[in-house]
Design a protein around this motif. Sequence first.
Motif, mmCIF file in Angstrom:
data_model
loop_
_atom_site.group_PDB
_atom_site.id
_atom_site.type_symbol
_atom_site.label_atom_id
_atom_site.label_comp_id
_atom_site.label_asym_id
_atom_site.label_seq_id
_atom_site.Cartn_x
_atom_site.Cartn_y
_atom_site.Cartn_z
ATOM 1 N N ARG A 31 0.833 -1.205 0.000
ATOM 2 C CA ARG A 31 0.000 0.000 0.000
ATOM 3 C C ARG A 31 0.863 1.249 0.000
ATOM 4 N NH1 ARG A 31 -4.081 -2.438 3.911
ATOM 5 N NH2 ARG A 31 -2.508 -1.852 5.432
ATOM 6 N N GLY A 32 1.948 1.227 0.747
ATOM 7 C CA GLY A 32 2.855 2.369 0.779
ATOM 8 C C GLY A 32 3.501 2.614 -0.569
ATOM 9 N N GLU A 33 3.918 1.539 -1.236
ATOM 10 C CA GLU A 33 4.500 1.669 -2.571
ATOM 11 C C GLU A 33 3.474 2.244 -3.549
ATOM 12 O OE1 GLU A 33 7.585 1.156 -3.767
ATOM 13 O OE2 GLU A 33 8.263 0.805 -1.723
ATOM 14 N N GLN A 34 2.243 1.797 -3.446
ATOM 15 C CA GLN A 34 1.178 2.293 -4.325
ATOM 16 C C GLN A 34 0.955 3.785 -4.091
ATOM 17 O OE1 GLN A 34 -0.325 0.549 -6.735
ATOM 18 N NE2 GLN A 34 -1.465 2.357 -7.357
ATOM 19 N N GLN A 39 1.623 9.471 -5.798
ATOM 20 C CA GLN A 39 2.111 10.822 -5.516
ATOM 21 C C GLN A 39 3.172 11.239 -6.531
ATOM 22 O OE1 GLN A 39 3.423 10.675 -1.463
ATOM 23 N NE2 GLN A 39 1.369 10.971 -0.625
ATOM 24 N N LYS A 40 3.972 10.296 -6.969
ATOM 25 C CA LYS A 40 5.041 10.610 -7.914
ATOM 26 C C LYS A 40 4.492 11.083 -9.253
ATOM 27 C CE LYS A 40 9.040 8.568 -10.194
ATOM 28 N NZ LYS A 40 9.806 7.329 -10.402
ATOM 29 N N ASN A 41 3.440 10.429 -9.740
ATOM 30 C CA ASN A 41 2.913 10.810 -11.045
ATOM 31 C C ASN A 41 1.670 11.694 -10.954
ATOM 32 O OD1 ASN A 41 0.842 9.053 -10.491
ATOM 33 N ND2 ASN A 41 1.546 7.447 -11.874
ATOM 34 N N GLY A 45 -5.856 8.196 -7.942
ATOM 35 C CA GLY A 45 -6.307 6.848 -7.644
ATOM 36 C C GLY A 45 -5.873 5.897 -8.741
ATOM 37 N N THR A 46 -6.048 4.636 -8.519
ATOM 38 C CA THR A 46 -5.700 3.624 -9.499
ATOM 39 C C THR A 46 -6.976 3.087 -10.127
ATOM 40 O OG1 THR A 46 -3.775 2.997 -8.207
ATOM 41 C CG2 THR A 46 -4.536 1.409 -9.827
#
Length: 62
Positions: A31-34, A39-41, A45-46
């Motif tokens: 979840r943290g990686e997601q 935030q990076k891009n 949401g996904t």
Amino acid sequence: MGRFLVLAAIAGGGYMLYRKFINDAEALSARGEQKRAEQKNGATGTLVKDPVTGEYRVKKAD
């Protein structure tokens, strides 16, 4: 014989708690990686495709 059964039950319970901890830690890490990727891009949401309707929707947090 009774001590062996108690020891085996304690060891089995400890192993189950250990596996639960590891699974929870892996889920939290994913979840943290997601979140970092979103935030990076700059995403909000996904999107996931619904196999029945073919429509895309925002993925719900589990």
